[in-house]
Design a protein around this motif. Structure first.
Motif, PDB file in Angstrom:
ATOM      1  N   THR A  10       0.858  -1.183   0.000  1.00  0.00           N
ATOM      2  CA  THR A  10       0.000   0.000   0.000  1.00  0.00           C
ATOM      3  C   THR A  10       0.890   1.227   0.000  1.00  0.00           C
ATOM      4  O   THR A  10       2.009   1.203   0.506  1.00  0.00           O
ATOM      5  CB  THR A  10      -0.980   0.033   1.186  1.00  0.00           C
ATOM      6  N   GLU A  11       0.400   2.295  -0.591  1.00  0.00           N
ATOM      7  CA  GLU A  11       1.124   3.558  -0.687  1.00  0.00           C
ATOM      8  C   GLU A  11       0.449   4.543   0.255  1.00  0.00           C
ATOM      9  O   GLU A  11      -0.730   4.846   0.095  1.00  0.00           O
ATOM     10  CB  GLU A  11       1.064   4.051  -2.136  1.00  0.00           C
ATOM     11  N   THR A  12       1.195   5.034   1.223  1.00  0.00           N
ATOM     12  CA  THR A  12       0.596   5.835   2.290  1.00  0.00           C
ATOM     13  C   THR A  12       0.710   7.328   2.015  1.00  0.00           C
ATOM     14  O   THR A  12       1.816   7.873   1.910  1.00  0.00           O
ATOM     15  CB  THR A  12       1.256   5.524   3.643  1.00  0.00           C
ATOM     16  N   ASN A  13      -0.428   7.983   1.886  1.00  0.00           N
ATOM     17  CA  ASN A  13      -0.478   9.439   1.854  1.00  0.00           C
ATOM     18  C   ASN A  13      -0.696   9.897   3.293  1.00  0.00           C
ATOM     19  O   ASN A  13      -1.796   9.777   3.831  1.00  0.00           O
ATOM     20  CB  ASN A  13      -1.618   9.900   0.944  1.00  0.00           C
ATOM     21  N   THR A  14       0.355  10.395   3.914  1.00  0.00           N
ATOM     22  CA  THR A  14       0.262  10.760   5.328  1.00  0.00           C
ATOM     23  C   THR A  14      -0.626  11.963   5.561  1.00  0.00           C
ATOM     24  O   THR A  14      -0.960  12.276   6.714  1.00  0.00           O
ATOM     25  CB  THR A  14       1.660  11.035   5.912  1.00  0.00           C
ATOM     26  N   PHE A  15      -1.033  12.653   4.500  1.00  0.00           N
ATOM     27  CA  PHE A  15      -1.929  13.795   4.614  1.00  0.00           C
ATOM     28  C   PHE A  15      -3.387  13.407   4.365  1.00  0.00           C
ATOM     29  O   PHE A  15      -4.267  14.262   4.407  1.00  0.00           O
ATOM     30  CB  PHE A  15      -1.513  14.889   3.627  1.00  0.00           C
ATOM     31  N   ALA A  16      -3.650  12.141   4.059  1.00  0.00           N
ATOM     32  CA  ALA A  16      -5.010  11.679   3.774  1.00  0.00           C
ATOM     33  C   ALA A  16      -5.872  11.776   5.028  1.00  0.00           C
ATOM     34  O   ALA A  16      -5.368  11.668   6.158  1.00  0.00           O
ATOM     35  CB  ALA A  16      -4.981  10.239   3.261  1.00  0.00           C
ATOM     36  N   PRO A  17      -7.191  11.935   4.853  1.00  0.00           N
ATOM     37  CA  PRO A  17      -8.048  12.231   6.002  1.00  0.00           C
ATOM     38  C   PRO A  17      -8.474  11.034   6.831  1.00  0.00           C
ATOM     39  O   PRO A  17      -9.174  11.211   7.815  1.00  0.00           O
ATOM     40  CB  PRO A  17      -9.276  12.887   5.346  1.00  0.00           C
ATOM     41  N   TRP A  18      -8.089   9.811   6.463  1.00  0.00           N
ATOM     42  CA  TRP A  18      -8.475   8.658   7.276  1.00  0.00           C
ATOM     43  C   TRP A  18      -7.400   7.578   7.154  1.00  0.00           C
ATOM     44  O   TRP A  18      -6.661   7.520   6.173  1.00  0.00           O
ATOM     45  CB  TRP A  18      -9.846   8.104   6.850  1.00  0.00           C
ATOM     46  N   PRO A  19      -7.288   6.690   8.145  1.00  0.00           N
ATOM     47  CA  PRO A  19      -6.259   5.651   8.126  1.00  0.00           C
ATOM     48  C   PRO A  19      -6.638   4.476   7.240  1.00  0.00           C
ATOM     49  O   PRO A  19      -7.790   4.339   6.806  1.00  0.00           O
ATOM     50  CB  PRO A  19      -6.170   5.215   9.595  1.00  0.00           C
ATOM     51  N   THR A  20      -5.656   3.623   6.979  1.00  0.00           N
ATOM     52  CA  THR A  20      -5.880   2.359   6.284  1.00  0.00           C
ATOM     53  C   THR A  20      -6.033   1.257   7.325  1.00  0.00           C
ATOM     54  O   THR A  20      -5.170   1.109   8.201  1.00  0.00           O
ATOM     55  CB  THR A  20      -4.696   2.032   5.365  1.00  0.00           C
ATOM     56  N   GLY A  21      -7.106   0.500   7.234  1.00  0.00           N
ATOM     57  CA  GLY A  21      -7.339  -0.608   8.153  1.00  0.00           C
ATOM     58  C   GLY A  21      -7.441  -1.921   7.410  1.00  0.00           C
ATOM     59  O   GLY A  21      -7.252  -1.997   6.195  1.00  0.00           O
ATOM     60  N   MET A  22      -7.759  -2.969   8.143  1.00  0.00           N
ATOM     61  CA  MET A  22      -7.816  -4.288   7.535  1.00  0.00           C
ATOM     62  C   MET A  22      -8.891  -4.370   6.451  1.00  0.00           C
ATOM     63  O   MET A  22      -8.733  -5.123   5.479  1.00  0.00           O
ATOM     64  CB  MET A  22      -8.066  -5.353   8.607  1.00  0.00           C
ATOM     65  N   SER A  72      -3.985   5.292   0.895  1.00  0.00           N
ATOM     66  CA  SER A  72      -4.783   6.060   1.848  1.00  0.00           C
ATOM     67  C   SER A  72      -3.842   6.544   2.945  1.00  0.00           C
ATOM     68  O   SER A  72      -2.630   6.627   2.737  1.00  0.00           O
ATOM     69  CB  SER A  72      -5.910   5.192   2.410  1.00  0.00           C
ATOM     70  N   GLY A  73      -4.407   6.850   4.117  1.00  0.00           N
ATOM     71  CA  GLY A  73      -3.602   7.319   5.222  1.00  0.00           C
ATOM     72  C   GLY A  73      -2.822   6.190   5.881  1.00  0.00           C
ATOM     73  O   GLY A  73      -2.874   5.033   5.450  1.00  0.00           O
ATOM     74  N   PRO A  74      -2.062   6.498   6.943  1.00  0.00           N
ATOM     75  CA  PRO A  74      -1.241   5.486   7.612  1.00  0.00           C
ATOM     76  C   PRO A  74      -2.042   4.261   8.032  1.00  0.00           C
ATOM     77  O   PRO A  74      -3.195   4.360   8.465  1.00  0.00           O
ATOM     78  CB  PRO A  74      -0.676   6.239   8.817  1.00  0.00           C
TER      79      PRO A  74
END
Length: 487
Positions: A10-22, A72-74
């Motif tokens: 996954t590619e993490t946009n640390t500025f995205a408004p929500w985290p990445t979950g399972m 998405s986010g972290p």
């Protein structure tokens, strides 16, 4: 030999408004040892290549976890640890292995770990011991750290953007790692930091010429592999930025000298490499005056870079101008999809579209729409010939524009994102897609021109103004004109 393969992507946009979950990995693809059989994406093709090459050479091949999530986010730390520990646990329990081959992204960030790839490979190194050869294939939009190079034996990046060469790079990684395990080569890696942050499509100059130079360098005596680290500007880490990676046989000095030479070749072209995109109005003006199909890229709201995919500013401008013979997609709006599904094909009603996820989503549009088609398991051709899931998706028309709305967030790669719902692109004057560059390979046969547009959204191309916090060293181009002071 005994060979193990796994991947977490996954590619993490640390500025995205929500985290990445399972759930993100469940939507994108979560395969516990069965990706080669059941997956449809890039991971399936790569693991099949590893498997087929290993079997052809008479080696034992063991397939572990392959997990993919849309950018998405972290990633939530507990979910990162669960995925990581499954890979490490399988490698430990089913080992020992002579070679471990990993398909990773390189820009994955968890809520408590900025360098997930190095974390994973470090634990695999501890589990496998110093003699296990560990090879990693990465996306060029990665944050390649020295920490990862210190624990991996070989790291190879895809060269092309769009990423059409992940299968050849998998073959390259397999050959290099098995040769090392057999004692035939001694890879030594060197990384040169260009002190740049940018965006580098490879289909045109000057990057097309740079790829040619990299491939020529790989033909030199002693050079095993050359990779350009584009970097991912919208991931805020200490290692964010553009770099050159070279692997040489037995010589750290040769690798370092070649990495600097090739890196400086790019550095000297840094001004020419800055993205220069027209505004929405300028792009629409150009499209209206030219014959044939214009494909416009909604670059700033590209889900492939972690943006929500629900900004409708470009669509608003198209409707305000009275644009017809046009298509727009794909807007990620599960609520709008559900409303259309409940209304049914043929229904006409007022729909609120987009603008739901945060500040970067902009304002919603209130539209009179007529639903033309609904498809529960819509998909499109993704990278290479992989399939990319779009979930339940709908086509509605609004004032002469055919709009695609999807429920699984993804960028548009190919025309079948539209045609798979029944939209006929023949005779269209304008198609607008939520993508930055990956759309080019699929739409090139149809388009008279393709225009990357400076739209509004979460992925802005003004790299000097990105609000980095973890990348504390801000002495980089374009923030600083000549950070290496070698011109």
């Amino acid at each position: 030999m005994r060979i193990f393969s796994a991947g977490i992507i996954t590619e993490t946009n640390t500025f995205a408004p929500w985290p990445t979950g399972m759930r993100g990995f469940q939507e994108g693809g979560l395969f516990h040892g069965n990706a080669s059989r059941d997956a449809e994406g890039m991971e399936s093709q790569v693991v099949r290549i590893f498997r087929d090459l290993a079997q052809a050479d008479g080696h034992t091949f063991v397939e572990g976890l392959f997990a993919t999530a849309q950018p998405s986010g972290p990633t939530l730390q507990r979910d990162w640890e669960s995925l990581r520990d499954e890979v490490v646990g399988a490698a430990s329990e089913q080992g020992p292995f002579d070679v471990i081959l990993l398909l990773l992204h390189g820009a994955m960030v968890a809520t408590e770990c900025d360098d997930c790839e190095a974390d994973l490979v470090t634990r695999l190194r501890e589990a496998g011991g110093p003699h296990t050869v560990i090879g990693v294939e990465l996306d060029p939009h990665c944050h390649l750290s020295q920490a990862l190079l210190d624990v991996a034996d070989a790291v190879i990046l895809m060269k092309e953007y769009p990423h059409t060469d992940y299968v050849p790079r998998a073959r390259e990684l397999y050959a290099l790692c098995t040769a090392q395990a057999a004692g035939q080569v001694r890879p030594r890696s060197a990384l040169f930091d260009l002190r740049m942050i940018g965006f580098y499509p490879t289909g045109a100059e000057p990057m097309a010429g740079m790829l040619h130079a990299m491939r020529e360098a790989e033909q030199r005596p002693g050079i095993l592999s050359v990779s350009f680290v584009h970097g991912f500007p919208w991931g805020d880490t200490a290692d964010t930025g553009s770099k050159m990676l070279v692997i040489a046989h037995g010589s750290q000095e040769l690798a370092a000298r070649t990495a600097e030479e090739l890196g400086m070749h790019i550095y000297r072209q840094r001004e020419a490499l800055l993205p220069r995109m027209p505004t929405i109005d300028t792009a629409l003006d150009e499209a209206s005056k030219m014959p044939g199909l214009s494909v416009l890229a909604d670059t700033a709201d590209n889900p492939g870079g972690g943006a929500p995919g629900d900004n409708v500013s470009l669509l608003r401008a198209m409707l305000a101008r009275g644009v017809t013979q046009a298509a727009f997609g794909a807007v990620w709006d599960p609520m709008a999809v559900q409303a259309c599904v409940e209304a049914g094909v043929g229904a006409s009603f007022q729909l609120r579209l987009g603008g739901k996820c945060g500040v970067a989503s902009g304002a919603a549009l209130d539209l009179p729409v007529t639903v033309r088609a609904i498809r529960e398991r819509h998909d499109q051709v993704g990278l290479g010939m992989s399939r990319c899931q779009m979930g339940t998706s709908v086509w509605f028309d609004c004032a002469g524009v055919d709009v695609v709305v999807n429920s699984i967030r993804t960028q548009v790669f190919s025309p079948d994102a539209f045609t798979g719902l029944g939209i006929d692109l023949d005779g269209k004057r304008l198609v607008a897609v939520k993508s930055s560059n990956h759309f080019r390979a699929g739409f090139a046969p149809l388009a008279a021109r393709m225009i990357a547009v400076a739209t509004t959204g979460a992925i802005q191309m003004n790299f000097a103004e990105i609000d980095y916090q973890r990348r504390r060293d801000l002495h980089f181009f374009p923030r600083v004109h000549d950070p290496l002071a070698r011109d």
